[in-house]
Design an enzyme around this catalytic site. Structure first.
Site, PDB file in Angstrom:
ATOM      1  N   SER A  82       4.742   8.935 -11.457  1.00  0.00           N
ATOM      2  CA  SER A  82       4.651   7.631 -11.452  1.00  0.00           C
ATOM      3  C   SER A  82       3.352   7.306 -12.408  1.00  0.00           C
ATOM      4  O   SER A  82       3.270   7.437 -13.448  1.00  0.00           O
ATOM      5  CB  SER A  82       4.550   7.101 -10.093  1.00  0.00           C
ATOM      6  N   THR A 529      -1.654   9.043   0.017  1.00  0.00           N
ATOM      7  CA  THR A 529      -1.309   9.561  -1.112  1.00  0.00           C
ATOM      8  C   THR A 529      -2.748  10.246  -1.649  1.00  0.00           C
ATOM      9  O   THR A 529      -2.758  10.967  -2.791  1.00  0.00           O
ATOM     10  CB  THR A 529      -0.999   8.768  -2.332  1.00  0.00           C
TER      11      THR A 529
HETATM   12  P1  NG1 Z   1      -1.799   4.819  -0.034  1.00  0.00           P
HETATM   13  O1  NG1 Z   1      -2.502   5.924  -0.875  1.00  0.00           O
HETATM   14  O2  NG1 Z   1      -1.224   5.329   1.223  1.00  0.00           O
HETATM   15  O3  NG1 Z   1      -2.857   3.645   0.041  1.00  0.00           O
HETATM   16  C1  NG1 Z   1      -0.565   3.799  -2.391  1.00  0.00           C
HETATM   17  C2  NG1 Z   1      -0.407   2.432  -2.455  1.00  0.00           C
HETATM   18  C3  NG1 Z   1       1.044   2.073  -1.659  1.00  0.00           C
HETATM   19  C4  NG1 Z   1       2.068   2.589  -2.206  1.00  0.00           C
HETATM   20  C5  NG1 Z   1       1.827   4.439  -2.244  1.00  0.00           C
HETATM   21  C6  NG1 Z   1       3.025   5.219  -3.002  1.00  0.00           C
HETATM   22  C7  NG1 Z   1      -2.247   0.750  -2.161  1.00  0.00           C
HETATM   23  C8  NG1 Z   1      -3.169  -0.065  -1.525  1.00  0.00           C
HETATM   24  N1  NG1 Z   1      -1.419   1.781  -1.615  1.00  0.00           N
HETATM   25  O4  NG1 Z   1      -0.511   4.404  -1.021  1.00  0.00           O
HETATM   26  O5  NG1 Z   1       1.076   0.784  -1.839  1.00  0.00           O
HETATM   27  O6  NG1 Z   1       2.529   2.307  -3.633  1.00  0.00           O
HETATM   28  O7  NG1 Z   1       0.517   4.531  -2.837  1.00  0.00           O
HETATM   29  O8  NG1 Z   1       2.793   5.055  -4.369  1.00  0.00           O
HETATM   30  O9  NG1 Z   1      -1.788   0.304  -3.334  1.00  0.00           O
HETATM   31 ZN    ZN Z   2       6.061   4.483  -9.767  1.00  0.00          ZN
END
Ligand code: NG1
Ligand code: ZN
Length: 567
Positions: A82, A529
């Protein structure tokens, strides 16, 4: 009465030929020492050259098992990282209806990814017995079915080789779709599994995907005109070539259609991917990509590296940047759909709602509830949670602020839209636009192309410029901070991640600072993540939002250190 559940569970032995093949085919993809892999919110994602091929090999086994568990339904595997940098890659599994892998199975994927090559045959046999064998669900000899694709990253072909190696060992029937966007792969999966159902999703081919969307777009526009042109930043990822394909099917500007200028569509230079462009850059840096050459007051949008996420923006005549993020797309879409339903005379028959996460700007939530008068649900971060919650409505609009999202129409909504007898030409128009939206919107998963066309349709119907859209409500100033702590797992959030349950006492400190802030709202949660805790704060002024974010970040640091010194 002797129920079948009382009968002893049969034991399945996997043939040596299959077990040996699983071990042998894995030879080029050893488990690296000292690494621990975890299937997270975005599947597995990491640097591509530190054992990801081993993980992908293991994911092939998961996909084969999952297909059997779902009576040989087609399962998808997508190779992408991504919005991550070019040297990363990742892999995720797509369930039969084109949604994310069922949460319980994330654990089996994690187990398999951390298995030594020599044990692949044994663990396959164990999982077959644990997951597939019960008195009512027999393992049969039909082949598992898997379809897969990759984005444009240089590491993709090697990872596809690893995937095919485990699928071959298990005699899986598979289709290699080559290079696709993530949502296109989700589309293919759902098409395969609904082929013979009363509601087929479409044709499982690239042309099928493009035709379905282009035809629905033409119908949904209903002769409306789109003013000016739209610049689309494709993050130098797979969205570039696929958007060029889609444009061949869409009506162009000289044909009452859409005038799209594609930028950042270079997939030849691998290092260009997501570099100073793309949805993540725009959302986190709050600025237009330097390469986009944005013209004042013209619509611009940015996709992410696998085209499942989109944000809009424009600059004004002072070159000031204005972001129209996922919250804005959600409000625009919900407003448009609710209006069309009212005009069509079916507004009172449909339960329309919006699903957000705690990262949604408080002003958007208030606007939906107080002005649009629609219900709002809040779920934990991650589209699988939003998707699930959106199913509780007849029409559920869900978006993360960062631009992941879509709209779901349930069977009741589809029946009402398709079955309602229009009483006037106005009703007929509105019903036909709603009907077109059912196909225009990729209901399997959030899709940047589909969300972009939906946005264009909604703006055209309203004859809105991006400023008109921006003027619907004023965002509360906000600040997102990333805090690195010794162990993020001590931060356990509850109430859709809006409150911390542990470490004990931390939430009370956060509440203290929130209560001192005018229109303050803040929360902290462990990222799914990254190895960090994220802090979000908003307030009536930018200064206060920043101050509150820093105060909460300090609370997180203090409690994070305290927990580490206790353990
Ligand atoms: P995490 O790292 O859990 O905050 C991020 C994005 C999510 C989602 C995921 C998966 C923010 C604050 N968090 O998650 O919205 O997109 O990655 O790709 O943007
Ligand atoms: Zn994506």
């Amino acid at each position: 009465m002797d129920s079948i559940f009382n009968q002893p569970k049969p034991v399945v032995t996997i043939q040596d030929e299959v077990k040996n093949a699983l071990v042998q085919n894995a030879a080029p993809y050893p488990l690296p020492e000292g690494k621990r892999f975890q299937y997270g919110t975005a599947g597995f994602r990491m640097k591509a050259d530190v054992g990801l091929d081993h993980v992908v090999y293991a994911v092939g086994i998961v996909a084969a098992l999952r297909s059997k568990r779902r009576n040989e339904a087609t399962i998808g595997v997508m190779i992408t990282a991504s919005h991550n940098p070019a040297e990363d890659n990742g892999v995720k599994v797509v369930d039969p209806m084109g949604d994310m892998l069922e949460q319980e199975w994330e654990e089996y994927a994690t187990q398999l990814a951390n298995t030594e090559n020599a044990l692949f045959g044994d663990i396959y046999e164990k999982l077959t017995n644990d997951l597939l064998v019960d008195p009512v669900h027999q393992v049969h000899t039909r082949k598992s079915k898997v379809v897969f694709a990759r984005d444009t990253r240089a590491s993709g072909p090697h990872l596809i080789k690893a995937l095919k190696a485990s699928l071959d060992a298990l005699h899986v029937e598979y289709t290699d779709y080559g290079i696709l966007t993530t949502p296109m792969l989700h589309h293919m999966v759902r098409c395969h599994n609904t082929k013979n159902s009363p509601r087929p999703f479409g044709e499982a081919s690239e042309a099928g995907y493009h035709k379905k969307m282009a035809n629905a777009f033409k119908k949904a526009m209903y002769g409306r005109k789109i003013k000016g042109h739209l610049t689309v930043d494709c993050a130098n990822g797979v969205g570039g070539p696929k958007l060029h394909d889609l444009l061949k099917y869409l009506p162009n500007a000289s044909n009452d259609g859409i005038d799209i200028k594609v930028v950042n569509d270079d997939v030849i230079k691998p290092e260009a991917l997501n570099y100073e462009c793309g949805a993540d850059y725009v959302k986190t840096k709050q600025r237009a990509p330097p390469s986009s050459n944005a013209v004042p007051f013209e619509r611009c949008c940015s996709l992410d590296g696998d085209a499942d996420r989109i944000v809009y923006y424009f600059i004004d005549d002072n070159k000031e940047f204005h972001l129209l993020d996922g919250d804005r797309i959600a409000t625009l879409a919900a407003n448009f759909i609710a209006d069309q339903a009212r005009v069509a005379g079916i507004g009172d028959k449909l339960k329309i709602g919006v699903v957000q996460t705690a990262y949604a700007n408080g002003a958007s939530t208030e606007y939906i509830q107080k002005v649009m008068k629609l219900p709002v649900d809040c779920t934990p971060t991650g589209v699988k949670h939003l998707h699930h919650a959106a199913k509780r409505f007849d029409i559920g609009v869900y978006f993360e602020a960062n631009g992941h999202g879509t709209v779901l129409f349930n069977d009741n909504a589809i029946d009402i839209i398709k079955g309602h007898d229009p009483q006037s030409p106005g009703q007929k128009h509105a019903l036909e636009s709603l009907d077109a939206l059912i196909d225009l919107i990729n209901q399997a998963v959030g899709d940047a192309f589909s969300d972009m066309l939906l946005t264009e349709v909604a703006l055209a119907h309203r004859a809105w410029s991006p400023q008109d859209w921006m003027n619907t409500y004023i965002d509360l100033p906000n600040k997102l901070v990333r805090v690195v702590v010794p162990d993020r797992n001590v931060f356990k959030a509850v109430d859709a991640e809006r409150r911390l349950e542990s470490p004990a006492g931390a939430q009370a400190r956060i509440d203290h600072y929130v209560n001192l802030t005018n229109r303050g709202r803040a929360f902290a949660r462990a990222s799914g993540t990254e190895d960090a805790v994220r802090v979000y704060a908003e307030a009536h002024s930018a200064r206060d939002a920043e101050k509150l974010a820093n105060q909460v970040a300090e609370v997180v640091e203090t409690y994070g250190m305290r927990a580490a010194s206790k353990s």
